[in-house]
Design a protein around this motif. Structure first.
Motif: not given
Length: 130
Positions: A9-25
């Motif tokens: 996660g993070g701070l982005v401007q409208p129209g921008e992209s972001l990729r979230l991750s989900c993991t476990t061991s």
């Protein structure tokens, strides 16, 4: 209890992209459907997208994110991703992932097991603002 870990996660401007991750061991995510959820300020947590099991998975998404959000898997890294494009201010929320303990997607309700206290991860905050 298997707890998934969200990141990206993070701070982005409208129209921008972001990729979230989900993991476990704790186990292999390959065999299970994985759901993505979000909780905006002063709102209840809502399901937004689900990816079924397997090397790629079939994706179901709610109308609010359909066409903008998608999911993918990297089974070598035991990670499920949420790719978010054309982000809008209304996408601002804490994002969570959850494991369904089944292979398929069926709606966007949280898995029953997540009614237990402490089952959700910490989530990752996405803020969309200019």
């Amino acid at each position: 209890q298997v707890q998934l870990v969200e990141s990206g996660g993070g701070l982005v401007q409208p129209g921008e992209s972001l990729r979230l991750s989900c993991t476990t061991s704790a186990l292999s995510l390959y065999s299970y459907a994985i759901g993505w959820f979000r909780q905006a300020p002063n709102k209840e947590r809502e399901g937004i997208l689900c990816i079924s099991n397997g090397s790629e998975g079939t994706i179901e998404a709610v109308d609010a994110v359909k066409g903008r959000f998608t999911a993918s898997r990297d089974n070598g890294k035991n990670t499920v991703y949420l790719q978010m494009n054309n982000l809008k201010p209304e996408d601002t929320a804490v994002y969570y992932c959850a494991i369904y303990y089944r292979t398929y997607c069926s709606g966007f309700q949280p898995p029953l097991a997540y009614n237990e206290p402490g089952r959700w991860g910490k989530g990752t905050l996405v803020t969309v603002s200019s």
